[in-house]
Design an enzyme around this catalytic site. Structure first.
Site, short mmCIF file in Angstrom:
data_model
loop_
_atom_site.label_atom_id
_atom_site.label_comp_id
_atom_site.label_asym_id
_atom_site.label_seq_id
_atom_site.Cartn_x
_atom_site.Cartn_y
_atom_site.Cartn_z
N TYR A 227 4.34 1.96 7.51
CA TYR A 227 5.34 1.10 7.04
C TYR A 227 6.79 1.85 6.61
O TYR A 227 7.79 1.70 6.70
CB TYR A 227 5.01 0.00 5.98
CG TYR A 227 6.18 -0.74 5.12
CD1 TYR A 227 6.65 -1.66 5.78
CD2 TYR A 227 6.35 -0.10 3.89
CE1 TYR A 227 7.76 -2.42 4.92
CE2 TYR A 227 7.53 -0.96 3.04
CZ TYR A 227 8.03 -1.91 3.81
OH TYR A 227 8.97 -2.58 2.97
N CYS B 232 -5.57 1.24 -0.67
CA CYS B 232 -5.25 -0.04 -0.92
C CYS B 232 -5.91 -0.72 0.05
O CYS B 232 -5.90 -2.25 -0.35
CB CYS B 232 -3.81 0.00 -0.52
SG CYS B 232 -3.11 0.87 0.71
N ASN C 138 8.74 12.53 -6.19
CA ASN C 138 8.35 11.31 -5.59
C ASN C 138 6.97 11.16 -5.69
O ASN C 138 6.22 12.25 -5.26
CB ASN C 138 8.73 11.56 -3.96
CG ASN C 138 8.14 10.46 -3.16
OD1 ASN C 138 7.82 10.50 -2.15
ND2 ASN C 138 8.03 9.20 -3.69
N GLY C 139 6.42 10.24 -6.21
CA GLY C 139 5.06 9.86 -6.47
C GLY C 139 4.93 9.15 -7.93
O GLY C 139 5.63 9.15 -8.56
N CYS D 46 10.37 6.43 -2.90
CA CYS D 46 11.55 7.51 -3.45
C CYS D 46 11.61 8.16 -2.31
O CYS D 46 10.81 9.06 -1.62
CB CYS D 46 11.27 8.13 -4.53
SG CYS D 46 11.04 7.28 -6.10
N GLY E 193 14.39 4.16 -1.05
CA GLY E 193 14.59 3.77 -2.54
C GLY E 193 16.02 3.29 -2.40
O GLY E 193 16.82 4.14 -2.15
N CYS F 189 -5.37 8.84 2.53
CA CYS F 189 -5.89 7.97 1.76
C CYS F 189 -5.72 6.51 2.16
O CYS F 189 -4.78 6.11 2.95
CB CYS F 189 -4.82 8.10 0.32
SG CYS F 189 -5.06 6.68 -0.84
S1 SF4 Z 1 -3.41 3.64 -2.23
FE1 SF4 Z 1 -2.40 2.84 0.03
S2 SF4 Z 1 -0.36 2.89 -0.60
FE2 SF4 Z 1 -1.37 4.24 -2.13
S3 SF4 Z 1 -1.35 6.16 -1.34
FE3 SF4 Z 1 -3.12 5.32 -0.80
S4 SF4 Z 1 -2.92 4.63 1.22
FE4 SF4 Z 1 -0.90 4.89 0.41
#
Ligand code: SF4
Length: 460
Positions: free
Chosen positions: A256, A449, A105-106, A2, A30, A446
């Site tokens: 991305y 994923c 957003n989130g 978003c 978005g 983070c």
């Molecule tokens: S899990 Fe992946 S897509 Fe989600 S916030 Fe963490 S790095 Fe980004």
């Protein structure tokens, strides 16, 4: 994902127009629906529409939204269905009329728990969207418990877990706040005496904003006609400066989502992608005829690969820009259709060539499989597929639409099996330790994923 926007006018400029331009520059974040809410000092008017920003706002609509401040949102659905009712900004009515609005957003990790608490206290929701939860939480504590809005946002940061970059509008003020871990980006800058807010810096550039900076994780900023106040997270939580909250910026934004001309999380996006390509190039000791990206998000990754190897870079696949991003279309049927509609190979370009095809990531595997077949069908002798991220094995709970692990190809197949499924002559992912070499502060991101190490556990 978003895209969010905010604009506070002090010199008579048109905030809704500025917000529309900001959203337009962030359409890539978005494409499902969009909206703008604006205050004229008495109440808040809003206009929302399914589809693209440029079709949503006529001159008459923007005139109806004229006022002193506005917020906006371009939606990419994560929680909630694709209906106008889930479109932001959310306008919240009270006995005094429509006087609050929010866009965020989130994704909220403990949504059900907090929403149920509010429901028990008599709060009604018109959607199941995270933005509405944030807005209702603030308004409940302000209107019913007599808390100042800033204090309600401070409480929100203690009580609500997850990812949120948000703009909250009242009749007199614009509140800007971001979750303490800083999952999603948010920028603030000045346009003459006005204040502009956007998810990405490329949108601030459109407005010619100066002194742009990131809203800090956990920061609350309050803008009024006369004042501008920033409350850092360390102050509100009484943390010692040597003990800052841990950061968990979404690394996928760099790979991305974000536009390459944006500056985010202290990184130039194009530069990170170039470095990713250079890392991928270290895995190979063969020569190829040409390096071809899957446009657009893999362009700079492919350029980095080509520069590091001294192999020509070229755009062999042409993208129809009037078809949306395949990853962010909400259902499988429209994703499959849009792959065929979206890419077309240059005629005779691939004939008898050994190709390094570069993409940024693989989520479900359907798009890249079709593309490898397309390139081979166009005459390529060999297709060596390189991916600018590690295997996506886990769902995201912080604002990206990968809710079901079963949909992720890397969760269901080994790397070798994926290579066979995709029909590439060779196939390699970027290693996570090499991805971490491409950013300045690897510990601030983070990677859940990829590695399953979730900074905030999902509610049960
Ligand atoms: S899990 Fe992946 S897509 Fe989600 S916030 Fe963490 S790095 Fe980004």
């Amino acid at each position: 994902m978003c895209g969010i926007a905010g604009y506070f006018s002090r010199k008579g400029s048109h905030p809704a127009m500025q917000v529309m331009l900001t959203l337009y520059a962030q359409q890539h974040r978005g494409q499902e629906s969009c909206g703008i809410a604006a205050t004229n000092g008495t109440n808040i008017n809003a206009h929302k529409s399914m589809g693209y920003v440029k079709e949503a706002f006529s001159a008459e609509t923007l005139e109806m939204l004229n006022g002193t401040a506005a917020i906006g949102h371009a939606r990419y659905p994560t929680r909630g269905t694709s209906v106008l009712g889930n479109t932001q900004p959310y306008v919240i009515e009270t006995l005094s009329g429509p006087i609050y609005a929010i866009a965020s957003n989130g994704d909220i990790v403990n949504y059900n728990e907090v929403a149920n608490e509010l429901r028990i206290k008599g709060v009604h929701f018109s959607s199941n969207n995270d933005g509405e939860l944030l807005g209702r939480f603030i308004v409940y504590h302000h209107e019913r418990e007599g808390m100042g809005i800033t204090d309600a946002i401070k409480l929100l940061m203690k009580r609500i877990k997850g990812a949120y970059s948000a703009v909250f509008l009242t009749r007199e003020a614009l509140y800007i706040f971001r979750d303490p871990q800083g999952f999603r980006p948010m920028m603030i800058g000045a346009v003459n005496d006005d204040i502009a807010v956007a998810s990405e810096s490329c949108a601030m550039d459109i407005l010619r904003a100066v002194n742009s900076r990131e809203v800090k994780p956990g920061e609350i900023i309050i803008i009024t006609q006369k004042t501008e106040l920033s409350i850092p997270f360390s102050e509100q939580q009484l943390l010692a400066p040597k003990n800052p909250p841990s950061r968990h910026h979404c690394v996928f934004e760099l790979i991305y989502f974000a536009r390459p001309d944006s500056y985010q999380f202290n990184e130039y996006i194009y530069d990170v992608r170039h470095k990713i390509g250079a890392q991928l190039a270290t895995y190979d000791d063969f020569d190829a005829d040409v390096v071809v990206p899957v446009p657009d998000s893999a362009n700079f990754i492919a350029m980095g690969y080509a520069a590091a190897k001294g192999i020509p870079f070229n755009m062999g696949l042409i993208r129809n820009h009037y078809v949306g991003r395949t990853f962010i279309r909400p259902d499988q049927y429209s994703r499959d259709e849009s792959v065929r509609q979206k890419f077309n190979p240059l005629r005779d370009f691939f004939t008898d060539k050994k190709i390094v095809l570069v993409d940024d990531s693989i989520v479900r595997g359907t798009t890249i499989r079709k593309l490898v077949r397309m390139v081979k069908g166009a005459g390529a002798k060999e297709v060596h597929l390189r991916i600018g991220s590690p295997p996506v094995k886990n769902s995201c709970y912080y604002g990206i639409d990968t809710p079901n692990r079963d949909e992720l190809i890397a969760n269901n197949m080994t790397v070798e099996e994926i290579g066979e499924y995709i029909c590439a002559d060779s196939f390699k992912y970027l290693k996570i330790e090499d991805l971490q070499k491409c950013v300045k502060t690897a510990g601030n991101f983070c990677y859940a994923c990829f590695n399953g190490e979730y900074p905030i556990p999902k509610e049960s």
